[in-house]
Design a protein around this motif. Structure first.
Motif, PDB file in Angstrom:
ATOM      1  N   MET A 214      -2.420 -10.324 -11.905  1.00 11.31           N
ATOM      2  CA  MET A 214      -3.839 -10.194 -12.210  1.00 11.31           C
ATOM      3  C   MET A 214      -4.121  -8.782 -12.692  1.00 11.31           C
ATOM      4  SD  MET A 214      -7.128 -10.801  -9.689  1.00 11.31           S
ATOM      5  CE  MET A 214      -6.666 -12.501  -9.407  1.00 11.31           C
ATOM      6  N   SER A 215      -4.891  -8.658 -13.767  1.00 13.02           N
ATOM      7  CA  SER A 215      -5.194  -7.336 -14.311  1.00 13.02           C
ATOM      8  C   SER A 215      -6.165  -6.595 -13.408  1.00 13.02           C
ATOM      9  CB  SER A 215      -5.806  -7.476 -15.710  1.00 13.02           C
ATOM     10  OG  SER A 215      -7.108  -8.042 -15.629  1.00 13.02           O
ATOM     11  N   LYS A 216      -6.197  -5.286 -13.579  1.00 13.94           N
ATOM     12  CA  LYS A 216      -7.101  -4.457 -12.792  1.00 13.94           C
ATOM     13  C   LYS A 216      -8.547  -4.852 -13.036  1.00 13.94           C
ATOM     14  CE  LYS A 216      -8.416   0.376 -12.088  1.00 13.94           C
ATOM     15  NZ  LYS A 216      -8.148   1.783 -12.482  1.00 13.94           N
ATOM     16  N   ARG A 217      -8.877  -5.134 -14.305  1.00  9.98           N
ATOM     17  CA  ARG A 217     -10.255  -5.502 -14.625  1.00  9.98           C
ATOM     18  C   ARG A 217     -10.635  -6.814 -13.945  1.00  9.98           C
ATOM     19  NH1 ARG A 217     -12.401  -5.298 -20.731  1.00  9.98           N
ATOM     20  NH2 ARG A 217     -12.173  -3.094 -20.170  1.00  9.98           N
ATOM     21  N   ALA A 218      -9.727  -7.813 -14.011  1.00 11.61           N
ATOM     22  CA  ALA A 218     -10.013  -9.099 -13.375  1.00 11.61           C
ATOM     23  C   ALA A 218     -10.170  -8.942 -11.867  1.00 11.61           C
ATOM     24  CB  ALA A 218      -8.904 -10.092 -13.695  1.00 11.61           C
ATOM     25  N   LEU A 219      -9.341  -8.070 -11.259  1.00  8.12           N
ATOM     26  CA  LEU A 219      -9.427  -7.832  -9.818  1.00  8.12           C
ATOM     27  C   LEU A 219     -10.763  -7.201  -9.455  1.00  8.12           C
ATOM     28  CD1 LEU A 219      -7.581  -8.210  -7.334  1.00  8.12           C
ATOM     29  CD2 LEU A 219      -6.839  -5.835  -7.632  1.00  8.12           C
ATOM     30  N   ASP A 220     -11.200  -6.241 -10.262  1.00  4.91           N
ATOM     31  CA  ASP A 220     -12.478  -5.579  -9.989  1.00  4.91           C
ATOM     32  C   ASP A 220     -13.654  -6.541 -10.148  1.00  4.91           C
ATOM     33  OD1 ASP A 220     -11.325  -3.165  -9.356  1.00  4.91           O
ATOM     34  OD2 ASP A 220     -11.503  -2.338 -11.376  1.00  4.91           O
ATOM     35  N   HIS A 221     -13.602  -7.416 -11.169  1.00  3.92           N
ATOM     36  CA  HIS A 221     -14.662  -8.409 -11.335  1.00  3.92           C
ATOM     37  C   HIS A 221     -14.712  -9.356 -10.142  1.00  3.92           C
ATOM     38  CE1 HIS A 221     -15.841  -6.942 -15.113  1.00  3.92           C
ATOM     39  NE2 HIS A 221     -14.942  -7.571 -15.887  1.00  3.92           N
ATOM     40  N   LEU A 222     -13.545  -9.722  -9.646  1.00 10.65           N
ATOM     41  CA  LEU A 222     -13.487 -10.565  -8.452  1.00 10.65           C
ATOM     42  C   LEU A 222     -14.145  -9.849  -7.277  1.00 10.65           C
ATOM     43  CD1 LEU A 222     -12.525 -13.028  -6.823  1.00 10.65           C
ATOM     44  CD2 LEU A 222     -10.298 -11.886  -6.580  1.00 10.65           C
ATOM     45  N   GLY A 223     -13.830  -8.567  -7.101  1.00 10.65           N
ATOM     46  CA  GLY A 223     -14.420  -7.790  -6.026  1.00 10.65           C
ATOM     47  C   GLY A 223     -15.931  -7.703  -6.132  1.00 10.65           C
ATOM     48  N   GLU A 224     -16.441  -7.566  -7.353  1.00  9.49           N
ATOM     49  CA  GLU A 224     -17.890  -7.513  -7.555  1.00  9.49           C
ATOM     50  C   GLU A 224     -18.549  -8.812  -7.113  1.00  9.49           C
ATOM     51  OE1 GLU A 224     -18.242  -6.647 -11.669  1.00  9.49           O
ATOM     52  OE2 GLU A 224     -17.576  -4.544 -11.474  1.00  9.49           O
TER      53      GLU A 224
ATOM     54  N   ALA B  29      -4.625 -13.381  -5.649  1.00 15.39           N
ATOM     55  CA  ALA B  29      -4.651 -11.944  -5.396  1.00 15.39           C
ATOM     56  C   ALA B  29      -4.087 -11.626  -4.014  1.00 15.39           C
ATOM     57  CB  ALA B  29      -6.077 -11.411  -5.521  1.00 15.39           C
ATOM     58  N   ILE B  30      -4.517 -12.379  -3.003  1.00 16.04           N
ATOM     59  CA  ILE B  30      -4.035 -12.147  -1.639  1.00 16.04           C
ATOM     60  C   ILE B  30      -2.537 -12.424  -1.546  1.00 16.04           C
ATOM     61  CG2 ILE B  30      -4.173 -12.931   0.747  1.00 16.04           C
ATOM     62  CD1 ILE B  30      -6.486 -11.149  -0.138  1.00 16.04           C
ATOM     63  N   ASP B  31      -2.074 -13.446  -2.237  1.00 15.86           N
ATOM     64  CA  ASP B  31      -0.640 -13.753  -2.224  1.00 15.86           C
ATOM     65  C   ASP B  31       0.174 -12.584  -2.780  1.00 15.86           C
ATOM     66  OD1 ASP B  31      -1.058 -16.202  -1.103  1.00 15.86           O
ATOM     67  OD2 ASP B  31      -0.860 -17.339  -2.983  1.00 15.86           O
ATOM     68  N   ALA B  32      -0.334 -11.922  -3.826  1.00 19.10           N
ATOM     69  CA  ALA B  32       0.372 -10.783  -4.415  1.00 19.10           C
ATOM     70  C   ALA B  32       0.456  -9.635  -3.406  1.00 19.10           C
ATOM     71  CB  ALA B  32      -0.329 -10.329  -5.690  1.00 19.10           C
ATOM     72  N   TYR B  33      -0.640  -9.401  -2.688  1.00 23.85           N
ATOM     73  CA  TYR B  33      -0.639  -8.340  -1.670  1.00 23.85           C
ATOM     74  C   TYR B  33       0.283  -8.717  -0.512  1.00 23.85           C
ATOM     75  CZ  TYR B  33      -4.396  -5.555  -3.727  1.00 23.85           C
ATOM     76  OH  TYR B  33      -5.127  -4.747  -4.553  1.00 23.85           O
ATOM     77  N   GLN B  34       0.281  -9.982  -0.131  1.00 19.57           N
ATOM     78  CA  GLN B  34       1.136 -10.427   0.974  1.00 19.57           C
ATOM     79  C   GLN B  34       2.602 -10.257   0.621  1.00 19.57           C
ATOM     80  OE1 GLN B  34       0.052 -11.889   4.197  1.00 19.57           O
ATOM     81  NE2 GLN B  34       2.135 -11.118   4.462  1.00 19.57           N
TER      82      GLN B  34
ATOM     83  N   SER C 273      -9.749  -3.021  -6.885  1.00 19.46           N
ATOM     84  CA  SER C 273      -8.472  -2.412  -7.259  1.00 19.46           C
ATOM     85  C   SER C 273      -8.269  -1.058  -6.583  1.00 19.46           C
ATOM     86  CB  SER C 273      -8.399  -2.236  -8.782  1.00 19.46           C
ATOM     87  OG  SER C 273      -9.388  -1.326  -9.238  1.00 19.46           O
ATOM     88  N   GLN C 274      -9.353  -0.469  -6.060  1.00 20.41           N
ATOM     89  CA  GLN C 274      -9.259   0.834  -5.403  1.00 20.41           C
ATOM     90  C   GLN C 274      -9.080   0.719  -3.897  1.00 20.41           C
ATOM     91  OE1 GLN C 274     -12.993   2.500  -6.782  1.00 20.41           O
ATOM     92  NE2 GLN C 274     -11.987   3.599  -8.460  1.00 20.41           N
ATOM     93  N   VAL C 275      -9.147  -0.486  -3.365  1.00 19.43           N
ATOM     94  CA  VAL C 275      -8.947  -0.681  -1.930  1.00 19.43           C
ATOM     95  C   VAL C 275      -7.445  -0.636  -1.654  1.00 19.43           C
ATOM     96  CG1 VAL C 275      -9.256  -2.241   0.018  1.00 19.43           C
ATOM     97  CG2 VAL C 275     -11.048  -2.051  -1.736  1.00 19.43           C
ATOM     98  N   GLN C 276      -7.003   0.458  -1.058  1.00 22.49           N
ATOM     99  CA  GLN C 276      -5.563   0.658  -0.900  1.00 22.49           C
ATOM    100  C   GLN C 276      -5.042   0.222   0.460  1.00 22.49           C
ATOM    101  OE1 GLN C 276      -4.997   4.824  -2.069  1.00 22.49           O
ATOM    102  NE2 GLN C 276      -4.638   4.121  -4.165  1.00 22.49           N
TER     103      GLN C 276
END
Length: 333
Positions: free
Chosen positions: A1-11, A30-35, A74-77
């Motif tokens: 998932m692109s950074k822009r798509a991730l940020d739109h999801l967060g919004e 997105a969660i699967d990628a983080y997992q 995308s900034q939530v680390q």
């Protein structure tokens, strides 16, 4: 998932306060990628000899953070997090250095280190190492045992008194009282005392590091230097004996001139110039003084170590008090 798509999801998550049906599939990806990144980090940590606990932020906590901090997703680390607990501050520093070096050597984005010991967050202290796996951030919390106990108490209290206490806010119903071991405290006072305990823990752990460093300096340098000086004194006394045997008239050694010392130095370059200026009749006193100084330093360090041990025992007792308070309120210890 692109950074822009991730940020739109967060919004959209922040706006709706939940995962809508339209976003469910994208959110799951997105969660699967983080997992997956988190599992890989856990394997790497295990290879380094660190047993890590892991977690993905719950949806509620994630949305709360997006709203509270107006963050982009995308900034939530710390969406994916691992925790490593070590014995003390020295092991903590060692673990941070090893983990950072390992992930930096893998290439990609360099690690980021947040030292929350120097800049605690409302009493919370640890060192966070942000690593990246295929550009996915994972936060590794490296805590000492005491830091971890403190943080877990605060987290469990937050589950019952409101998560705002983690960010410096008052607990819910701040004047409500609790009683533990015969002591009556308000919730606000309990959190305030817990903050002071965090400062005490940091002071204790800093003292421990200082003591260990001094002990090492004492053992590796002071002792070796003193032993070297004592060996030099032995040699000088032997030289004194030979020199006196060669003097035809019984001359008090204190009257031997500095020129004789310079002659000795020419034959024995290992003798330092400042030692050569000593009057050798005082060698016995110098030897005694050196031994006494070494013993004195050792006693001082031992007393300091014993005081640190007592302070740690008191700190652990205080942590037990807070843990008991949490248990009596129905919070898991």
């Amino acid at each position: 998932m692109s950074k822009r798509a991730l940020d739109h999801l967060g919004e959209r998550l922040a706006a709706h306060g939940r995962v809508t049906e339209e976003d469910a599939e994208e959110f799951t990806r997105a969660i699967d990628a983080y997992q997956e990144a988190l599992l890989q980090v856990a394997r790497y940590l295990n290879d380094l000899g660190y047993l890590a606990s892991t977690r993905i932020k719950t949806t509620t906590v994630l949305i709360d953070k997006l709203r509270r901090e107006s963050s982009r997703l995308s900034q939530v680390q710390d969406l994916a997090g691992a925790r490593v607990v070590v014995a003390d501050r020295r092991e903590q520093d060692e673990a941070v250095a090893r983990i950072g070096a390992f992930f930096d050597q893998r290439g990609g984005r360099p690690c980021r280190i947040k030292d929350r010991r120097a800049n605690p967050s409302h009493g919370y202290r640890a060192v966070h190492v942000i690593v990246f796996v295929e550009d996915v951030p994972v936060e590794i919390q490296v805590r000492t045992e005491l830091q971890d106990v403190w943080a877990q108490i605060l987290e469990r209290l937050g589950d019952h008194w409101g998560r705002g206490i983690r960010y410096g806010l008052d607990p819910e119903n701040p004047e409500a009282t609790i009683r533990t071991r015969g002591t009556l405290l308000t919730r606000r006072d309990t959190i305030r005392l817990l903050g002071k305990l965090s400062t005490a823990i940091d002071s204790l752990e800093t003292q421990r590091v200082t003591l260990v460093n001094i002990w090492q300096l004492f053992n590796h340098q002071t002792r070796s230097t003193a032993e070297g000086l004592l060996a030099q004194l032995d040699r000088m006394e032997r030289i004194e004996g030979r020199l006196l045997a060669d003097i035809p008239t019984p001359t008090p050694f204190k009257d031997v001139t500095a020129g004789i010392y310079r002659t000795l130095l020419e034959h024995d370059g290992s003798l330092s110039s400042h030692v050569s200026a000593l009057s050798l009749e005082y060698l016995s006193d110098v030897r005694t003084s050196l031994i006494e100084i070494i013993d004195l330093i050792a006693r001082v360090l031992k007393n300091a170590q014993e005081r640190a041990d007592r302070l740690e025992a008191e700190t652990r007792s205080a942590l037990d008090l807070f843990a008991q308070a949490a248990e009596e309120m129905g919070v898991d210890p």
